[in-house]
Enzyme design. Structure first.
Site, PDB file in Angstrom:
ATOM      1  CE  LYS B  11      33.505  79.563 -13.622  1.00 19.28           C
ATOM      2  NZ  LYS B  11      32.474  79.417 -14.665  1.00 19.28           N
ATOM      3  CB  THR B  56      29.648  80.556 -12.072  1.00 24.29           C
ATOM      4  OG1 THR B  56      29.739  80.000 -13.381  1.00 24.29           O
ATOM      5  CG2 THR B  56      28.375  80.061 -11.393  1.00 24.29           C
ATOM      6  NE  ARG B 173      49.154  51.071  16.088  1.00 25.73           N
ATOM      7  CZ  ARG B 173      47.862  51.298  15.841  1.00 25.73           C
ATOM      8  NH1 ARG B 173      47.181  50.460  15.078  1.00 25.73           N
ATOM      9  NH2 ARG B 173      47.252  52.358  16.334  1.00 25.73           N
ATOM     10  CD  GLN B 215      40.283  55.357  17.840  1.00 23.39           C
ATOM     11  OE1 GLN B 215      41.463  54.992  17.655  1.00 23.39           O
ATOM     12  NE2 GLN B 215      39.261  54.600  17.509  1.00 23.39           N
ATOM     13  CG  HIS B 243      45.856  49.890   8.182  1.00 24.87           C
ATOM     14  ND1 HIS B 243      45.675  50.168   9.522  1.00 24.87           N
ATOM     15  CD2 HIS B 243      44.622  50.018   7.623  1.00 24.87           C
ATOM     16  CE1 HIS B 243      44.389  50.439   9.753  1.00 24.87           C
ATOM     17  NE2 HIS B 243      43.728  50.359   8.613  1.00 24.87           N
TER      18      HIS B 243
END
Lengths: 277, 277, 277, 277
Positions: B11, B56, B173, B215, B243
């Site tokens: 479930k 369930t 940025r 990264q 972005h």
């Protein structure tokens, strides 16, 4: 000291619509594409050295350029073309291309298909995933958001009861689900002719099966798909049980002969399995 | 003949809100719970025989009953209690309990926390996943939808260029992401004290890091989390790059000194890694 | 002959993020903007004559250019600057600017706010709508997605019963809602200082009120908001009742002293009203 | 002193699925229903006196009971039956019933429609809204989420340019939209035969029209709908412009003869109008 066990990067959600104007009827190819790379990129993470890091922006550009250069007949073929391109980049060991395809159908005008006008066919979408790894290339295709419902031939009884079980047994219920299916093609398949046949097998089996449970119907659908296509080696089905709860109308002096239901979103049963030959 | 390779059922989306009224200030425990079982259930699929198929619906009832019977201090502990319950059911080999926890914070009234009134704290949610399999029990906790943005100390340059690269290099940025982190506790951990410490390590590292790429920041965040808690053996981070595209205002005779951005949804970079000790 | 009774066009969903770097701490202004115009544009519709049709793409460009030219202290002021700009375009009779503002809060690092790093504060958003019509300019501001819950001081009883009523009376229930409030400023207001004060009045009244119904609490919240700000002439509240249903645990031999609830999404009560001085 | 200017309450999102088993082929009626009442309920808000406050839970029960008592041929008729019921309740002055109808289509098995198995037809939904007020009863029906696209016969040029205009003129673009249409039936209409005819008029006009703008096509579609049905007095169309942006492939030495597009979500043009006879 820490260890970088696994890493992957890429661009997700690249929206591509290509209009093929080569025939008397235009054709819409509407894809949402993910590109993911694994490889020798540890220094990007550890040292902030980007010398090996092909920008994800370049991956996006590549998708659009290759879409112009290649005729796209099937998403699977285009996925393989993208795989081949990125597998040749320095440092790359594994490439994964995922594609979600939205179908468009020609509008009917005066009973005939229109050559330039289309309707979005619905929530149902086609999927594919091409993976290139050192050992092999693998293609998995599928369908998702295929919403089905049956009003007969669905039961659920004979189940075990414990101290927390209150569910009533039933020989007649509404069964509704949203099918997500993915099947694996034989290695080195390069044509993918059986998509419609597999879908038909899934849908017709859902309709005809005398269901004792979602599990039971899932298994029958999977077997039918394997029988329909010799090109696939296994199929995985994911079937949420979209519960339709019978409304208790007795407080209002009314019966409810399997007629009035509440369609519920949460919670839902979730049944999954992989069946192979 | 077909083969049933893998199957799982359960479930999903069980919504539980428990109010702990035992102290002077009420406490809201708001959980969405998934229960998934694997085991000797082949005959349910193959034969439509439900004799081994715990409904369930019973899983849902069990969650509510155990929520009444147990004090819930941490979602991880409650997940283990559910694991223990379902692992004892006939035929079960693997139990997986997934929990999504929505935080509520007391409303401030006249500068003081109110004992009975709360605001939903935001999109950020806590996760945990307890898995009981024959070989071991495993607890993975995490945080998701933690949306962060920095306006300085983020660069991306020095990357390789191929025939499809158009991206400009930048030393400055906007970097925005929605953090999904999951960390694995040492086997047999039964206390889970370090959630806030790990979150603080992730957030402060994001803020302070001189980022050369997503990264690079991901790796620093992972190392900080491992340093913050001796109880975890690894951490996986999934960082979409949301972005923020600098708007070209030159057609209007205006410069744009890193000030005016379009926040975009698609496509997005997606960076993932697992770091262990 | 047909008649073109009403028409409006514009650009919706313009995503603007501005970073104000003028102080020691950066400030994020994150807006989603809609521009809608009405006016003498019949020939665009009837005749396909675009001579009067300022492109919606130009509206988008205008938003970014004006965002560069103006300091944005409050969304309301920026909405009025956009109104003034578009009201001067040929043929325009009515301008409507809608703004949704997402709040960002500085990350805390070592106990102090970081100057350049931020977290998205949550689902709660600020709204405003500036309308310029021949007769007047009108500013409506508000808050949306403010999710509140109280565990005490909420009752619902004494209601009429008809043949379809099954609801039990209660003097003690969980009350949860997602507040959408909009208030109208006095004409020609040019400063908008009272946003936080109105929010505080709404939240504190929700917390403290002895609630006989959602309607009752809505009215008290509206009166408190009017009392908190002399600059507003009315307030409209929209309060969905996010039902928390007490789970019946008696089948399992357990009581449930207002402790274990199912949070439901559908259906939901919906209570709305406008209160003025 | 404050004044309660306007107030309304009710139940929203009532999910009803009715299976009509009276013919050889079952029929699924899948509705999401909102009930909203206005009337003499001031004391509920002001005084916390619930003596006049029919619970929204009762509204939900009523929907299910009446769905059992009445055959549902068309959502509009059922909406009127609900309006009649609630209009008779003490204190009620205005009743508004909103219905969203999801279409299901029989599965095809062996080329023939299956009597008991269905697929959800897609995102497209039918809407209706019945309003009973002291002066009159009004029925507005419609369609929503009807997603259309054309690859020819769409232009946008000849528009005015100001200092912020950068858009290029085009005689050939992709035009895509998601149609929301609502039409008003003549007062006291009790049959609603023209739904499919109106939809066909909208869709065929979209396909065939030589479009100079979304506005231009909207107007033609509205006129066609009015011509298709003498029972409606006006129609309102809401057409978002789902921009398909031509990708600039020149950096890669490639042309793009109206073939490769990015489908974008935000921002979007939004064109609305009401046309009457």
């Amino acid at each position: 000291m820490s260890q970088l066990n696994w890493h992957r990067y890429g661009k997700a959600g690249i929206r591509l619509v290509k209009v093929d104007r080569s025939g008397p009827y235009d054709r819409i190819i509407d894809l949402t594409i993910d590109v993911q790379l694994e490889g020798a990129f540890e220094s990007v993470y550890r040292d902030g050295d980007n010398a090996s890091c092909l920008p994800t922006d370049t991956m996006k550009n590549t998708v659009y350029a290759l879409a112009r250069q290649h005729r796209i007949e099937r998403a699977e073929r285009f996925a393989l073309q993208l795989v081949d391109h990125f597998a040749g980049k320095p440092g790359v060991s594994t490439v994964e291309i995922g594609i979600l395809e939205r179908p468009w159908v020609p509008l009917s005008v005066g009973g005939r298909p229109h050559p330039h006008a289309f309707a979005h066919a619905g929530a149902e979408e086609w999927t594919c995933r091409a993976t290139h790894a050192p050992e092999a290339t693998r293609i998995v295709s599928g369908v998702t958001n295929l919403v089905l419902l049956k009003t007969a031939d669905s039961a659920f009884d004979g189940f075990p009861r414990d101290e927390f079980t209150t569910l009533a047994e039933t020989r007649d219920r509404v069964l509704a689900t949203s099918v997500t299916a993915t099947w694996t093609y034989r290695p080195d398949t390069r044509r993918f002719p059986d998509r419609d046949g597999i879908r038909t097998a899934l849908v017709e089996t859902f309709a005809e099966h005398k269901s004792e449970s979602v599990q039971h119907t899932l298994h029958a659908m999977a077997e039918a798909a394997l029988a329909a296509s010799g090109d696939i080696v296994d199929i995985t089905l994911r079937l949420p049980n979209r519960h339709h709860v019978l409304v208790d109308l007795t407080p209002f002096g009314l019966d409810n002969p399997n007629e009035i239901f509440v369609a519920t979103e949460q919670p839902f049963g979730l049944i999954e399995a992989t069946v192979s030959r």
